[in-house]
Design a protein around this motif. Structure first.
Motif, PDB file in Angstrom:
ATOM      1  N   ASP A   8      21.733 -14.160   6.273  1.00 50.41           N
ATOM      2  CA  ASP A   8      22.423 -15.101   5.715  1.00 50.41           C
ATOM      3  C   ASP A   8      22.948 -15.110   4.236  1.00 50.41           C
ATOM      4  O   ASP A   8      22.713 -15.626   3.140  1.00 50.41           O
ATOM      5  CB  ASP A   8      21.055 -16.262   5.311  1.00 50.41           C
ATOM      6  CG  ASP A   8      20.568 -16.671   6.767  1.00 50.41           C
ATOM      7  OD1 ASP A   8      21.003 -16.830   7.823  1.00 50.41           O
ATOM      8  OD2 ASP A   8      19.313 -16.806   6.759  1.00 50.41           O
ATOM      9  N   GLY A   9      23.825 -13.950   4.220  1.00 54.11           N
ATOM     10  CA  GLY A   9      24.559 -13.776   2.962  1.00 54.11           C
ATOM     11  C   GLY A   9      23.438 -13.091   2.023  1.00 54.11           C
ATOM     12  O   GLY A   9      23.910 -12.917   0.849  1.00 54.11           O
ATOM     13  N   LYS A  10      22.396 -12.750   2.115  1.00 53.47           N
ATOM     14  CA  LYS A  10      21.300 -12.237   1.351  1.00 53.47           C
ATOM     15  C   LYS A  10      21.082 -10.798   1.651  1.00 53.47           C
ATOM     16  O   LYS A  10      20.512 -10.618   2.672  1.00 53.47           O
ATOM     17  CB  LYS A  10      20.259 -12.907   0.949  1.00 53.47           C
ATOM     18  CG  LYS A  10      20.348 -14.134   0.498  1.00 53.47           C
ATOM     19  CD  LYS A  10      18.995 -15.072   0.183  1.00 53.47           C
ATOM     20  CE  LYS A  10      18.358 -15.350   1.618  1.00 53.47           C
ATOM     21  NZ  LYS A  10      17.184 -16.191   1.514  1.00 53.47           N
ATOM     22  N   ARG A  11      21.230  -9.857   0.623  1.00 56.21           N
ATOM     23  CA  ARG A  11      20.876  -8.297   1.039  1.00 56.21           C
ATOM     24  C   ARG A  11      19.904  -7.771  -0.024  1.00 56.21           C
ATOM     25  O   ARG A  11      19.827  -8.017  -1.396  1.00 56.21           O
ATOM     26  CB  ARG A  11      22.120  -7.265   0.765  1.00 56.21           C
ATOM     27  CG  ARG A  11      21.944  -6.070   1.183  1.00 56.21           C
ATOM     28  CD  ARG A  11      22.828  -4.844   1.307  1.00 56.21           C
ATOM     29  NE  ARG A  11      23.860  -5.278   2.467  1.00 56.21           N
ATOM     30  CZ  ARG A  11      23.466  -5.042   3.825  1.00 56.21           C
ATOM     31  NH1 ARG A  11      22.158  -4.095   3.819  1.00 56.21           N
ATOM     32  NH2 ARG A  11      24.324  -5.074   4.671  1.00 56.21           N
ATOM     33  N   PHE A  12      18.935  -7.141   0.690  1.00 52.38           N
ATOM     34  CA  PHE A  12      17.708  -6.716  -0.256  1.00 52.38           C
ATOM     35  C   PHE A  12      17.578  -4.968   0.045  1.00 52.38           C
ATOM     36  O   PHE A  12      17.915  -4.715   1.127  1.00 52.38           O
ATOM     37  CB  PHE A  12      16.563  -7.281  -0.165  1.00 52.38           C
ATOM     38  CG  PHE A  12      16.481  -8.908  -0.378  1.00 52.38           C
ATOM     39  CD1 PHE A  12      16.286  -9.048  -1.771  1.00 52.38           C
ATOM     40  CD2 PHE A  12      16.558  -9.816   0.607  1.00 52.38           C
ATOM     41  CE1 PHE A  12      16.287 -10.830  -1.984  1.00 52.38           C
ATOM     42  CE2 PHE A  12      16.524 -10.943   0.417  1.00 52.38           C
ATOM     43  CZ  PHE A  12      16.516 -11.411  -0.907  1.00 52.38           C
ATOM     44  N   ILE A  13      17.103  -4.454  -0.920  1.00 53.45           N
ATOM     45  CA  ILE A  13      16.933  -2.943  -0.843  1.00 53.45           C
ATOM     46  C   ILE A  13      15.413  -2.893  -1.217  1.00 53.45           C
ATOM     47  O   ILE A  13      14.873  -3.541  -2.180  1.00 53.45           O
ATOM     48  CB  ILE A  13      17.896  -2.113  -2.030  1.00 53.45           C
ATOM     49  CG1 ILE A  13      19.273  -2.296  -1.669  1.00 53.45           C
ATOM     50  CG2 ILE A  13      17.347  -0.637  -1.971  1.00 53.45           C
ATOM     51  CD1 ILE A  13      20.115  -1.662  -2.700  1.00 53.45           C
ATOM     52  N   THR A  14      14.790  -1.923  -0.597  1.00 53.46           N
ATOM     53  CA  THR A  14      13.490  -1.759  -0.749  1.00 53.46           C
ATOM     54  C   THR A  14      12.991  -0.266  -0.679  1.00 53.46           C
ATOM     55  O   THR A  14      13.735   0.718  -0.212  1.00 53.46           O
ATOM     56  CB  THR A  14      12.184  -2.265   0.417  1.00 53.46           C
ATOM     57  OG1 THR A  14      13.049  -1.744   1.722  1.00 53.46           O
ATOM     58  CG2 THR A  14      12.666  -3.767   0.349  1.00 53.46           C
ATOM     59  N   VAL A  15      12.230   0.365  -1.387  1.00 59.03           N
ATOM     60  CA  VAL A  15      11.777   1.710  -1.589  1.00 59.03           C
ATOM     61  C   VAL A  15      10.173   1.660  -1.467  1.00 59.03           C
ATOM     62  O   VAL A  15       9.474   0.896  -2.039  1.00 59.03           O
ATOM     63  CB  VAL A  15      12.057   2.367  -2.853  1.00 59.03           C
ATOM     64  CG1 VAL A  15      11.715   3.873  -2.824  1.00 59.03           C
ATOM     65  CG2 VAL A  15      13.831   2.370  -2.651  1.00 59.03           C
TER      66      VAL A  15
ATOM     67  N   LYS B   4       0.899  -1.224  -0.086  1.00 56.14           N
ATOM     68  CA  LYS B   4      -0.163  -0.047  -0.103  1.00 56.14           C
ATOM     69  C   LYS B   4       0.843   1.343  -0.021  1.00 56.14           C
ATOM     70  O   LYS B   4       1.278   1.758   0.950  1.00 56.14           O
ATOM     71  CB  LYS B   4      -0.795  -0.200   1.203  1.00 56.14           C
ATOM     72  CG  LYS B   4      -2.011  -1.242   1.103  1.00 56.14           C
ATOM     73  CD  LYS B   4      -2.891  -1.088   2.479  1.00 56.14           C
ATOM     74  CE  LYS B   4      -3.811  -2.183   2.266  1.00 56.14           C
ATOM     75  NZ  LYS B   4      -3.321  -3.584   1.995  1.00 56.14           N
ATOM     76  N   ALA B   5       1.106   1.837  -1.038  1.00 55.03           N
ATOM     77  CA  ALA B   5       1.852   2.643  -1.338  1.00 55.03           C
ATOM     78  C   ALA B   5       1.657   3.403  -2.768  1.00 55.03           C
ATOM     79  O   ALA B   5       1.385   2.489  -3.606  1.00 55.03           O
ATOM     80  CB  ALA B   5       3.552   2.549  -1.193  1.00 55.03           C
ATOM     81  N   ASP B   6       2.236   4.465  -3.192  1.00 57.09           N
ATOM     82  CA  ASP B   6       1.926   4.928  -4.415  1.00 57.09           C
ATOM     83  C   ASP B   6       2.809   4.446  -5.287  1.00 57.09           C
ATOM     84  O   ASP B   6       2.802   4.375  -6.646  1.00 57.09           O
ATOM     85  CB  ASP B   6       2.328   6.634  -4.351  1.00 57.09           C
ATOM     86  CG  ASP B   6       1.191   7.524  -3.909  1.00 57.09           C
ATOM     87  OD1 ASP B   6      -0.087   6.856  -3.730  1.00 57.09           O
ATOM     88  OD2 ASP B   6       1.144   8.621  -3.664  1.00 57.09           O
ATOM     89  N   ALA B   7       4.132   4.047  -4.911  1.00 54.32           N
ATOM     90  CA  ALA B   7       5.183   3.350  -5.588  1.00 54.32           C
ATOM     91  C   ALA B   7       6.101   2.508  -4.712  1.00 54.32           C
ATOM     92  O   ALA B   7       6.130   2.961  -3.693  1.00 54.32           O
ATOM     93  CB  ALA B   7       6.153   4.169  -6.371  1.00 54.32           C
ATOM     94  N   ALA B   8       6.259   1.465  -5.080  1.00 59.62           N
ATOM     95  CA  ALA B   8       7.317   0.589  -4.459  1.00 59.62           C
ATOM     96  C   ALA B   8       8.349  -0.285  -5.430  1.00 59.62           C
ATOM     97  O   ALA B   8       8.102  -0.675  -6.703  1.00 59.62           O
ATOM     98  CB  ALA B   8       6.630  -0.258  -3.556  1.00 59.62           C
ATOM     99  N   ILE B   9       9.284  -0.667  -4.802  1.00 57.30           N
ATOM    100  CA  ILE B   9      10.315  -1.529  -5.507  1.00 57.30           C
ATOM    101  C   ILE B   9      11.065  -2.622  -4.454  1.00 57.30           C
ATOM    102  O   ILE B   9      11.363  -1.795  -3.412  1.00 57.30           O
ATOM    103  CB  ILE B   9      11.221  -0.747  -6.352  1.00 57.30           C
ATOM    104  CG1 ILE B   9      11.809  -1.543  -7.550  1.00 57.30           C
ATOM    105  CG2 ILE B   9      12.148  -0.052  -5.601  1.00 57.30           C
ATOM    106  CD1 ILE B   9      12.526  -0.885  -8.524  1.00 57.30           C
TER     107      ILE B   9
END
Length: 435
Positions: free
Chosen positions: A260-267, A25-30
């Protein structure tokens, strides 16, 4: 080096599947995997919206770049300008009040910006780097272009609306303007900031710090990123990156987390709760949805091992050599984050270097072990395609294809005898064809 492209470039990935599972629930996301920039989910990702204090990621980038290049030093002192003093005194904005006659080193101003989103301190950094905020705004827009961002416009260093800058908004910008970007551009900026200056996370993950500790000016700075593990909306692995809130932009957040060695980026941009109202909690709740989806459904898999032989391209023919072919192998392995259980949905694709081959598709001796003859990338089967933040990001799932051994050039006598044999062989074939 020019290559013959055997397959088309990657397009949209498992985004349809993600969109079916996620309701952000946001105007935009990634949602992006941080090592390659692979896009795992997007919603209105190219819509240009307000970014508020997420702007400060660009100010951080330019400062850390200036530090690295020696143009600015951490212990360098800044003398407060009248403009910075006025902005810093406004406690309705996020600020550490700066003394009109004060001197502050760049490190403490940086910490105030990165931890507490202090706006006066941010403008002070801009003035240090560029002489004026107007000059710095030009640097911001130039750097955005250099980084390959699209759909952006910077009008100040902080992310405030220009009306909050006490009538001293940067020359050439409007009195009511505010910085804007798309979610994709914001994610790309965060991706490059973490990749180029990973130490930024040590500061971004600081939950609290005292500005000017032990002095009469001491101020407690609490991090606005309430998803840091020890804070109210804490999430395991979160260590950045930047919140942002204005009336124009709504409640925004660029987050990053590693487990666990995984990195994620969110906006998320202008995040809202179930009732359609924006608030601080909403931006963290919507971010949590994406992190939960990513960590539960994706894993990093080796799709191609080092020294692999690719079926159908195990070797290449060689002309004028002591041998007539050479084996080919990959120099390195290829790893990529993929949906759990879908490893068999990807296959290697060989792209040969046209300049290394003659018109018959042969290498010409001598060939040395380790000579690069092309590259191997990964192609998804069927509709299971792959999307990255930028065209160049898919370079991280490419490895060079090399000669596994050497083929020496044959001496003149051998080459002559081969030529004679080829000549008479051609005559015999022509004669046989007559009958």
């Amino acid at each position: 080096m020019a290559f013959v492209l055997i397959v088309g470039l990657f397009q949209n990935g498992n985004i349809v599947k993600a969109q079916a599972q996620l309701d952000v629930k946001a105007d935009a996301a990634i949602l992006v995997e941080a090592s390659t920039g692979r896009v795992l989910f997007e919603k209105n990702a190219d819509t240009v919206l307000g970014i508020a204090s997420m702007t400060k990621m660009m100010t951080e980038y330019l400062l850390l770049e200036a530090i690295k290049e020696g143009r600015v030093k951490w212990e360098q002192e800044y003398s407060v300008s009248e403009y910075v003093w006025k902005v810093s005194q406004d406690r309705s904005l996020s600020n550490v009040p700066l003394r009109r006659d004060g001197k502050y080193n760049i490190r403490e101003l940086y910490e105030a910006m990165a931890i507490y989103s202090a706006n006066g301190a941010t403008i002070a950094i801009a003035e240090t780097i560029a002489g004026s905020e107007a000059n710095f705004v030009k640097m911001m827009n130039d750097k955005a272009q250099e980084l390959g961002l699209e759909n952006y416009k910077f009008v100040n260093a902080t992310g405030l609306n220009n009306r909050d800058l006490k009538g001293s908004h940067p020359e050439g910008t409007g009195a009511e303007e505010e910085n804007v970007m798309s979610a994709r551009a914001t994610a790309k900026l965060a991706y490059r900031l973490i990749k180029d200056f990973p130490d930024v996370l040590a500061t971004a993950s600081t939950t609290k710090k005292k500005f000017r500790e032990g002095t009469d000016d001491e101020i407690k700075m609490d991090n606005w990123n309430w998803m840091l593990p020890s804070l109210v909306f804490g999430y395991e692995g979160v260590d950045g990156l930047k919140t942002g809130t204005t009336d124009f932009a709504g409640y925004c957040f660029t987050g990053t987390a590693m487990r666990d060695g995984k990195r994620f980026i969110t906006v998320v941009m202008n995040a809202k709760n179930a009732s359609g109202q924006g608030n601080y909690k909403a931006r963290f709740d919507e971010t949590r949805k994406m992190f939960d989806y990513a960590f539960s459904n994706y894993s990093i898999e080796e799709l191609l091992p080092k020294n692999a032989k690719i079926k159908g391209t195990e070797n290449l023919p060689v002309t004028k050599g002591k041998g007539n072919k050479v084996k080919l192998t990959t120099k390195d392995s290829i790893e990529m984050v993929i949906l759990n259980g879908e490893k068999d949905q990807y296959q290697p694709v060989v792209v040969l270097d046209k300049k290394k081959l003659n018109k018959n598709g042969e290498l010409t001796a001598p060939v040395k072990k380790g000579d690069v003859v092309g590259y191997v990338t990964i192609k998804a089967k069927g509709d299971n395609k792959v999307s990255f933040l930028s065209d160049k990001a898919d370079d991280q799932i490419k490895v060079v294809l090399v000669a596994a051994s050497s083929v020496e050039k044959a001496n003149w006598f051998v080459l002559m005898m081969r030529g004679i044999g080829d000549f008479f062989g051609g005559l015999w074939k022509s004669a046989a064809n007559l009958f």
